[in-house]
Motif scaffolding. Sequence first.
Motif, PDB file in Angstrom:
ATOM      1  N   ASP A   1       5.184   5.672   9.538  1.00  0.00           N
ATOM      2  CA  ASP A   1       5.435   7.098   9.397  1.00  0.00           C
ATOM      3  C   ASP A   1       4.979   7.511   8.007  1.00  0.00           C
ATOM      4  O   ASP A   1       5.700   7.319   7.023  1.00  0.00           O
ATOM      5  N   LEU A   2       3.781   8.043   7.921  1.00  0.00           N
ATOM      6  CA  LEU A   2       3.185   8.369   6.621  1.00  0.00           C
ATOM      7  C   LEU A   2       3.878   9.531   5.917  1.00  0.00           C
ATOM      8  O   LEU A   2       3.719   9.729   4.728  1.00  0.00           O
ATOM      9  N   PHE A   3       4.656  10.313   6.668  1.00  0.00           N
ATOM     10  CA  PHE A   3       5.306  11.475   6.091  1.00  0.00           C
ATOM     11  C   PHE A   3       6.780  11.224   5.772  1.00  0.00           C
ATOM     12  O   PHE A   3       7.479  12.098   5.297  1.00  0.00           O
ATOM     13  N   ALA A   4       7.260  10.035   6.034  1.00  0.00           N
ATOM     14  CA  ALA A   4       8.664   9.712   5.754  1.00  0.00           C
ATOM     15  C   ALA A   4       8.860   9.560   4.237  1.00  0.00           C
ATOM     16  O   ALA A   4       7.974   9.071   3.542  1.00  0.00           O
ATOM     17  N   PRO A   5      10.008   9.978   3.745  1.00  0.00           N
ATOM     18  CA  PRO A   5      10.260   9.780   2.319  1.00  0.00           C
ATOM     19  C   PRO A   5      10.402   8.291   2.021  1.00  0.00           C
ATOM     20  O   PRO A   5      10.788   7.516   2.902  1.00  0.00           O
ATOM     21  N   PRO A   6      10.083   7.888   0.799  1.00  0.00           N
ATOM     22  CA  PRO A   6      10.222   6.466   0.467  1.00  0.00           C
ATOM     23  C   PRO A   6      11.683   6.040   0.573  1.00  0.00           C
ATOM     24  O   PRO A   6      12.580   6.828   0.339  1.00  0.00           O
TER      25      PRO A   6
ATOM     26  N   TRP B   1       0.863  -1.174   0.000  1.00  0.00           N
ATOM     27  CA  TRP B   1       0.000   0.000   0.000  1.00  0.00           C
ATOM     28  C   TRP B   1       0.902   1.227   0.000  1.00  0.00           C
ATOM     29  O   TRP B   1       2.080   1.136   0.285  1.00  0.00           O
ATOM     30  N   LYS B   2       0.327   2.369  -0.377  1.00  0.00           N
ATOM     31  CA  LYS B   2       1.106   3.601  -0.483  1.00  0.00           C
ATOM     32  C   LYS B   2       0.649   4.605   0.566  1.00  0.00           C
ATOM     33  O   LYS B   2      -0.554   4.870   0.689  1.00  0.00           O
ATOM     34  N   PRO B   3       1.580   5.188   1.310  1.00  0.00           N
ATOM     35  CA  PRO B   3       1.214   6.201   2.295  1.00  0.00           C
ATOM     36  C   PRO B   3       0.391   7.340   1.690  1.00  0.00           C
ATOM     37  O   PRO B   3      -0.512   7.859   2.327  1.00  0.00           O
ATOM     38  N   ARG B   4       0.660   7.706   0.439  1.00  0.00           N
ATOM     39  CA  ARG B   4      -0.094   8.815  -0.166  1.00  0.00           C
ATOM     40  C   ARG B   4      -1.578   8.467  -0.304  1.00  0.00           C
ATOM     41  O   ARG B   4      -2.424   9.344  -0.273  1.00  0.00           O
ATOM     42  N   ASP B   5      -1.894   7.156  -0.459  1.00  0.00           N
ATOM     43  CA  ASP B   5      -3.307   6.756  -0.517  1.00  0.00           C
ATOM     44  C   ASP B   5      -3.991   6.972   0.825  1.00  0.00           C
ATOM     45  O   ASP B   5      -5.151   7.366   0.884  1.00  0.00           O
ATOM     46  N   VAL B   6      -3.261   6.726   1.917  1.00  0.00           N
ATOM     47  CA  VAL B   6      -3.810   6.955   3.255  1.00  0.00           C
ATOM     48  C   VAL B   6      -4.030   8.450   3.469  1.00  0.00           C
ATOM     49  O   VAL B   6      -5.066   8.871   3.973  1.00  0.00           O
ATOM     50  N   LEU B   7      -3.055   9.252   3.069  1.00  0.00           N
ATOM     51  CA  LEU B   7      -3.168  10.700   3.259  1.00  0.00           C
ATOM     52  C   LEU B   7      -4.286  11.300   2.418  1.00  0.00           C
ATOM     53  O   LEU B   7      -4.896  12.292   2.818  1.00  0.00           O
ATOM     54  N   ALA B   8      -4.579  10.697   1.273  1.00  0.00           N
ATOM     55  CA  ALA B   8      -5.643  11.198   0.397  1.00  0.00           C
ATOM     56  C   ALA B   8      -7.011  10.629   0.758  1.00  0.00           C
ATOM     57  O   ALA B   8      -8.029  11.092   0.246  1.00  0.00           O
ATOM     58  N   ALA B   9      -7.040   9.654   1.642  1.00  0.00           N
ATOM     59  CA  ALA B   9      -8.296   8.999   2.007  1.00  0.00           C
ATOM     60  C   ALA B   9      -9.173   9.918   2.862  1.00  0.00           C
ATOM     61  O   ALA B   9      -8.717  10.916   3.405  1.00  0.00           O
ATOM     62  N   SER B  10     -10.409   9.519   3.001  1.00  0.00           N
ATOM     63  CA  SER B  10     -11.378  10.314   3.759  1.00  0.00           C
ATOM     64  C   SER B  10     -11.067  10.322   5.257  1.00  0.00           C
ATOM     65  O   SER B  10     -10.312   9.482   5.757  1.00  0.00           O
ATOM     66  N   ASP B  11     -11.684  11.240   5.920  1.00  0.00           N
ATOM     67  CA  ASP B  11     -11.567  11.327   7.374  1.00  0.00           C
ATOM     68  C   ASP B  11     -12.071  10.034   8.012  1.00  0.00           C
ATOM     69  O   ASP B  11     -11.484   9.537   8.966  1.00  0.00           O
TER      70      ASP B  11
END
Length: 77
Positions: free
Chosen positions: A68-73, A42-52
């Motif tokens: 850590d969703l904000f860590a660089p790949p 899965w991709k952290p960016r998908d989590v960050l773009a997901a709904s509340d």
Amino acid sequence: MGTLLLTDPGFARATEVGEREFVVRRLHEWTLLRSIAVNARWKPRDVLAASDWFQRTAELAGHLEGHDLFAPPPTTG
């Protein structure tokens, strides 16, 4: 909290529906939640773009703990 559904091999078949925006988005989020729950890709960016709703659900279920969703790949080489 739906853990059995998330890990059931038949889950993918249950996600086949028409093009209704809300349903498609929610099923995408359930699929993402399942990927996290079963340690699939899965991709952290998908989590960050997901709904509340998704972010609260994933956090309450403990699926995002330790990520850590904000860590660089990671880089190779």
